[in-house]
Design a protein around this motif. Sequence first.
Motif, mmCIF file in Angstrom:
data_model
loop_
_atom_site.group_PDB
_atom_site.id
_atom_site.type_symbol
_atom_site.label_atom_id
_atom_site.label_comp_id
_atom_site.label_asym_id
_atom_site.label_seq_id
_atom_site.Cartn_x
_atom_site.Cartn_y
_atom_site.Cartn_z
ATOM 1 N N THR A 74 -48.546 -9.446 14.433
ATOM 2 C CA THR A 74 -47.552 -10.252 15.101
ATOM 3 C C THR A 74 -47.043 -9.517 16.337
ATOM 4 O O THR A 74 -46.984 -8.296 16.373
ATOM 5 C CB THR A 74 -46.364 -10.550 14.153
ATOM 6 O OG1 THR A 74 -45.369 -11.285 14.862
ATOM 7 C CG2 THR A 74 -45.757 -9.265 13.632
ATOM 8 N N GLU A 75 -46.695 -10.267 17.361
ATOM 9 C CA GLU A 75 -46.206 -9.656 18.596
ATOM 10 C C GLU A 75 -44.765 -9.202 18.448
ATOM 11 O O GLU A 75 -44.267 -8.439 19.258
ATOM 12 C CB GLU A 75 -46.338 -10.648 19.751
ATOM 13 C CG GLU A 75 -47.782 -11.008 20.092
ATOM 14 C CD GLU A 75 -47.867 -11.991 21.242
ATOM 15 O OE1 GLU A 75 -46.796 -12.416 21.725
ATOM 16 O OE2 GLU A 75 -48.988 -12.345 21.645
ATOM 17 N N GLU A 80 -37.032 -6.421 15.955
ATOM 18 C CA GLU A 80 -36.614 -7.636 16.648
ATOM 19 C C GLU A 80 -36.331 -8.763 15.663
ATOM 20 O O GLU A 80 -35.364 -9.521 15.822
ATOM 21 C CB GLU A 80 -37.701 -8.067 17.631
ATOM 22 C CG GLU A 80 -37.918 -7.093 18.780
ATOM 23 C CD GLU A 80 -39.173 -7.397 19.573
ATOM 24 O OE1 GLU A 80 -39.127 -7.300 20.810
ATOM 25 O OE2 GLU A 80 -40.206 -7.739 18.951
ATOM 26 N N ALA A 81 -37.174 -8.881 14.636
ATOM 27 C CA ALA A 81 -37.027 -9.971 13.676
ATOM 28 C C ALA A 81 -35.794 -9.809 12.800
ATOM 29 O O ALA A 81 -35.252 -10.795 12.302
ATOM 30 C CB ALA A 81 -38.269 -10.064 12.799
ATOM 31 N N ALA A 82 -35.330 -8.562 12.598
ATOM 32 C CA ALA A 82 -34.186 -8.316 11.716
ATOM 33 C C ALA A 82 -32.866 -8.740 12.339
ATOM 34 O O ALA A 82 -31.897 -9.013 11.633
ATOM 35 C CB ALA A 82 -34.127 -6.840 11.339
ATOM 36 N N GLY A 83 -32.784 -8.805 13.672
ATOM 37 C CA GLY A 83 -31.533 -9.170 14.322
ATOM 38 C C GLY A 83 -30.486 -8.080 14.214
ATOM 39 O O GLY A 83 -30.765 -6.963 13.757
ATOM 40 N N TYR A 84 -29.258 -8.416 14.579
ATOM 41 C CA TYR A 84 -28.178 -7.423 14.559
ATOM 42 C C TYR A 84 -26.827 -8.117 14.476
ATOM 43 O O TYR A 84 -26.704 -9.324 14.731
ATOM 44 C CB TYR A 84 -28.241 -6.538 15.813
ATOM 45 C CG TYR A 84 -28.152 -7.301 17.130
ATOM 46 C CD1 TYR A 84 -26.924 -7.537 17.748
ATOM 47 C CD2 TYR A 84 -29.305 -7.794 17.744
ATOM 48 C CE1 TYR A 84 -26.847 -8.239 18.936
ATOM 49 C CE2 TYR A 84 -29.246 -8.495 18.932
ATOM 50 C CZ TYR A 84 -28.007 -8.717 19.531
ATOM 51 O OH TYR A 84 -27.929 -9.423 20.719
ATOM 52 N N VAL A 85 -25.816 -7.350 14.104
ATOM 53 C CA VAL A 85 -24.444 -7.854 13.998
ATOM 54 C C VAL A 85 -23.687 -7.522 15.263
ATOM 55 O O VAL A 85 -23.746 -6.398 15.759
ATOM 56 C CB VAL A 85 -23.728 -7.246 12.774
ATOM 57 C CG1 VAL A 85 -22.250 -7.609 12.776
ATOM 58 C CG2 VAL A 85 -24.403 -7.703 11.488
ATOM 59 N N VAL A 154 -28.559 -12.636 4.998
ATOM 60 C CA VAL A 154 -29.836 -12.935 5.634
ATOM 61 C C VAL A 154 -30.918 -12.097 4.957
ATOM 62 O O VAL A 154 -30.796 -10.880 4.864
ATOM 63 C CB VAL A 154 -29.806 -12.597 7.138
ATOM 64 C CG1 VAL A 154 -31.147 -12.955 7.789
ATOM 65 C CG2 VAL A 154 -28.660 -13.316 7.842
ATOM 66 N N ALA A 155 -31.952 -12.752 4.464
ATOM 67 C CA ALA A 155 -33.110 -12.064 3.905
ATOM 68 C C ALA A 155 -34.304 -12.277 4.825
ATOM 69 O O ALA A 155 -34.453 -13.339 5.429
ATOM 70 C CB ALA A 155 -33.426 -12.586 2.506
ATOM 71 N N LEU A 156 -35.149 -11.254 4.938
ATOM 72 C CA LEU A 156 -36.272 -11.304 5.873
ATOM 73 C C LEU A 156 -37.538 -10.824 5.203
ATOM 74 O O LEU A 156 -37.515 -9.902 4.382
ATOM 75 C CB LEU A 156 -35.962 -10.418 7.098
ATOM 76 C CG LEU A 156 -36.993 -10.418 8.228
ATOM 77 C CD1 LEU A 156 -36.990 -11.762 8.954
ATOM 78 C CD2 LEU A 156 -36.688 -9.285 9.209
ATOM 79 N N GLN A 157 -38.653 -11.445 5.588
ATOM 80 C CA GLN A 157 -39.949 -11.003 5.089
ATOM 81 C C GLN A 157 -41.007 -11.206 6.168
ATOM 82 O O GLN A 157 -41.013 -12.226 6.865
ATOM 83 C CB GLN A 157 -40.345 -11.783 3.833
ATOM 84 C CG GLN A 157 -41.626 -11.285 3.183
ATOM 85 C CD GLN A 157 -41.899 -11.958 1.858
ATOM 86 O OE1 GLN A 157 -41.401 -13.041 1.596
ATOM 87 N NE2 GLN A 157 -42.684 -11.334 1.013
ATOM 88 N N SER A 158 -41.891 -10.227 6.298
ATOM 89 C CA SER A 158 -43.043 -10.353 7.186
ATOM 90 C C SER A 158 -44.174 -11.005 6.407
ATOM 91 O O SER A 158 -44.556 -10.527 5.342
ATOM 92 C CB SER A 158 -43.477 -8.974 7.693
ATOM 93 O OG SER A 158 -44.687 -9.068 8.419
ATOM 94 N N VAL A 228 -38.932 -20.169 10.087
ATOM 95 C CA VAL A 228 -40.261 -19.562 10.130
ATOM 96 C C VAL A 228 -40.670 -19.412 11.589
ATOM 97 O O VAL A 228 -40.679 -20.388 12.334
ATOM 98 C CB VAL A 228 -41.292 -20.446 9.398
ATOM 99 C CG1 VAL A 228 -42.670 -19.786 9.397
ATOM 100 C CG2 VAL A 228 -40.837 -20.771 7.989
ATOM 101 N N ASP A 229 -41.004 -18.176 12.001
ATOM 102 C CA ASP A 229 -41.420 -17.983 13.394
ATOM 103 C C ASP A 229 -42.047 -16.603 13.577
ATOM 104 O O ASP A 229 -41.619 -15.627 12.952
ATOM 105 C CB ASP A 229 -40.209 -18.116 14.332
ATOM 106 C CG ASP A 229 -40.611 -18.384 15.774
ATOM 107 O OD1 ASP A 229 -41.783 -18.740 16.010
ATOM 108 O OD2 ASP A 229 -39.760 -18.233 16.669
ATOM 109 N N ASN A 230 -43.069 -16.535 14.423
ATOM 110 C CA ASN A 230 -43.655 -15.268 14.868
ATOM 111 C C ASN A 230 -44.043 -14.324 13.731
ATOM 112 O O ASN A 230 -43.881 -13.107 13.830
ATOM 113 C CB ASN A 230 -42.700 -14.551 15.830
ATOM 114 C CG ASN A 230 -42.581 -15.269 17.163
ATOM 115 O OD1 ASN A 230 -43.550 -15.843 17.663
ATOM 116 N ND2 ASN A 230 -41.382 -15.253 17.729
#
Length: 257
Positions: A74-75, A80-85, A154-158, A228-230
């Motif tokens: 993935t680019e 970047e995908a995790a974001g920030y507060v 927020v939960a994240l998965q690649s 869902v993105d990138n």
Amino acid sequence: MKKKFLVAMLAMMIMASSVACGKTDTDKGPLKAGEESSEASFEIKEDSADEASSEASALEAVEAASEASSEEATEVTADEAAGYVDGQAYINENFNLKFNIDSDMSFADEQAVADLNNAAGDFTNDTIKKYVDEGKVMIVAYATDDTMLKSFNVALQSVGSLVTTLVDEETVLNASADSVVDLLTQQGFEDVTTEIDKVQFMGEEHSSLLISSKIQGIDYYERVCCLVDNGYVMSLTTGGLTKDDVTHLFENAEKLD
């Protein structure tokens, strides 16, 4: 079939996110987020021949793409995908999202987020992103009020860039519903029910999983949306004592541009 595995894998993230929002001050025991996604074991029911044919076609597309690139990158990075507060908002430029929390809520620090991920030792934001890149489900942001009965996480998965061709938001939410009921019941919640409805989110109508339950006789609700993105899937979950508590936070979310 690969589609079944992918949907189950994404539903695992919804389950982790729901339990995180359900961690009230009456709960005991660690939250087991950060699990290997392959441990999802529930079955996705498929009733029609058309669905089976569609799944077979999707599988063929995945296998053809895999021949060209077995490890399609993935680019977008996990950072970047995790974001920030930023103050009272969770910002995620990858998903074009600004999620505003209420004035009586505050975001957790790194250690509290580490605890949610059931992590010990030297655990930092960088560690979380490393685990995300390894395919684990990780909580990347968490906020609550003083009572811990109103929350947001927020939960994240690649998952790889091909997943967006196989599943959509509503598919993942539907696949998660029964397992979320079982998991929250194991955590001590009672009368747990789910329904898929619509909510205004970032100025648009999105599918959402609404969870109703009781904890020690008190009504408790959760609302889940996913994006869902990138090559990444993100699950956003709100928890509160009323349906309005879990709905208006999504309505206050906005696009960055």
